[in-house]
Design a protein around this motif. Structure first.
Motif, PDB file in Angstrom:
ATOM      1  N   LEU A  30      13.042  17.752  69.621  1.00 50.03           N
ATOM      2  CA  LEU A  30      14.185  18.380  70.298  1.00 50.03           C
ATOM      3  C   LEU A  30      14.166  19.889  70.099  1.00 50.03           C
ATOM      4  CD1 LEU A  30      17.017  15.819  69.453  1.00 50.03           C
ATOM      5  CD2 LEU A  30      15.756  16.070  71.603  1.00 50.03           C
ATOM      6  N   TYR A  31      13.798  20.315  68.895  1.00 50.11           N
ATOM      7  CA  TYR A  31      13.727  21.753  68.635  1.00 50.11           C
ATOM      8  C   TYR A  31      12.628  22.406  69.467  1.00 50.11           C
ATOM      9  CZ  TYR A  31      13.220  26.169  66.131  1.00 50.11           C
ATOM     10  OH  TYR A  31      13.139  27.504  65.815  1.00 50.11           O
ATOM     11  N   TRP A  34      13.849  22.723  73.001  1.00 51.38           N
ATOM     12  CA  TRP A  34      14.793  23.847  73.118  1.00 51.38           C
ATOM     13  C   TRP A  34      14.061  25.189  73.080  1.00 51.38           C
ATOM     14  CZ3 TRP A  34      15.950  27.676  69.437  1.00 51.38           C
ATOM     15  CH2 TRP A  34      17.022  28.511  69.764  1.00 51.38           C
TER      16      TRP A  34
END
Length: 288
Positions: A30-31, A34
């Motif tokens: 997820l990081y 992003w």
């Protein structure tokens, strides 16, 4: 009749594994997703901003990225068939009846290459393929072959070490699949025909397909993200001849400090890996 376990007990057993999976796998993903839509350069943190799909467009239109992907796929289509062929041969030999003690020792020896870390394999390759002092050149009659400094030889060296390290894994998985073949069916097939190919194709292969698909998926994913061994062995050189996609991502992210661009490259590599896995499943599970 025993009652169902309370939810608190179920969570106590599976909760730690789920939390660990989320922290180790999902959170970094997820990081990275992003970061991939940000202008995120570690040397210009004050300029960080949302840029949408700009990083993806930069990657997809970058010829250097596709050259690195081409080298990576060349490694894949070179090393993976060799691993499958050699692994299948080893599995079939170890599956034959007789010589139980010798086969047990062979199975134990197959674990050793897999237990060796990628970095150690790379350092071992540097020593063995050294142009002046390496044992490989000495075995070739004191040849003066520049293994690490020549682009073609460096690629051959990486293929050799990848095949050496992971052929035993393929062999053990396929050997496990062969043990699932009913003994009476296999013996009847051997009485009907002396052709090993006929027995393999029509009797053994259907039981090998699940393991074969697993091997294809795991080895494809490992090859596409191969980093440690290549980094310690050639550093991506000479030039960019062995700069595979994982080394390019490392260079962009930690030498050029462009985390946004490196994350976009990593996400695209993940998508390609998932697509290949789906192709393997659709093609080979049709047989099942």
């Amino acid at each position: 009749m025993r009652g169902r376990a309370p939810k608190s007990t179920i969570f106590a057993f599976i909760g730690p594994a789920v939390i660990a999976l989320a922290l180790v796998g999902i959170a970094p993903l997820l990081y990275a997703a992003w970061t991939s839509v940000q202008f995120f350069n570690l040397t210009r943190l004050n300029q960080q901003r949302y840029v949408g799909l700009e990083n993806y467009w930069t990657v997809l239109t970058d010829s250097t990225f596709w050259q690195a992907m081409g080298r990576t796929f060349l490694l894949l289509i070179t090393s993976l068939p060799l691993q499958l062929a050699l692994g299948m041969g080893i599995a079939l030999v170890l599956h034959r009846p007789g010589l139980s003690l010798l086969k047990t020792l062979c199975r134990l020896s197959l674990v050793l290459p897999m237990a060796t870390t990628y970095a150690v394999v790379g350092l071992l390759g540097q020593v063995m393929f050294n142009q002046r002092f390496g044992v490989v050149n000495q075995l070739l009659g004191n040849a003066d072959i520049n293994w690490i400094g020549d682009p073609t030889n460096a690629f051959i060296m990486i293929v050799f070490w990848d095949v050496w390290q992971w052929t035993p894994f393929v062999a053990l998985v396929l050997l496990a699949g062969l043990t699932m073949v009913p003994t009476e069916i296999e013996e009847a097939a051997r009485l009907e025909t002396k052709s090993w190919w006929t027995v393999l194709r029509y009797v053994q292969l259907p039981f090998l397909l699940p393991g074969l698909v697993a091997v294809l998926i795991l080895r494809t994913a490992d090859t596409l993200k191969l980093f440690d061994m290549v980094f310690t062995l050639t550093r991506g050189g000479p030039g960019a001849s062995t700069e595979f996609i994982s080394l390019m991502i490392q260079r962009v992210g930690f030498r050029a400090f462009d985390q946004g661009l490196a994350s976009a490259q990593a996400i695209i590599l993940l998508i390609i890996t998932i697509i290949l896995a789906q192709i393997y499943i659709r093609v080979f599970y049709k047989e099942v």
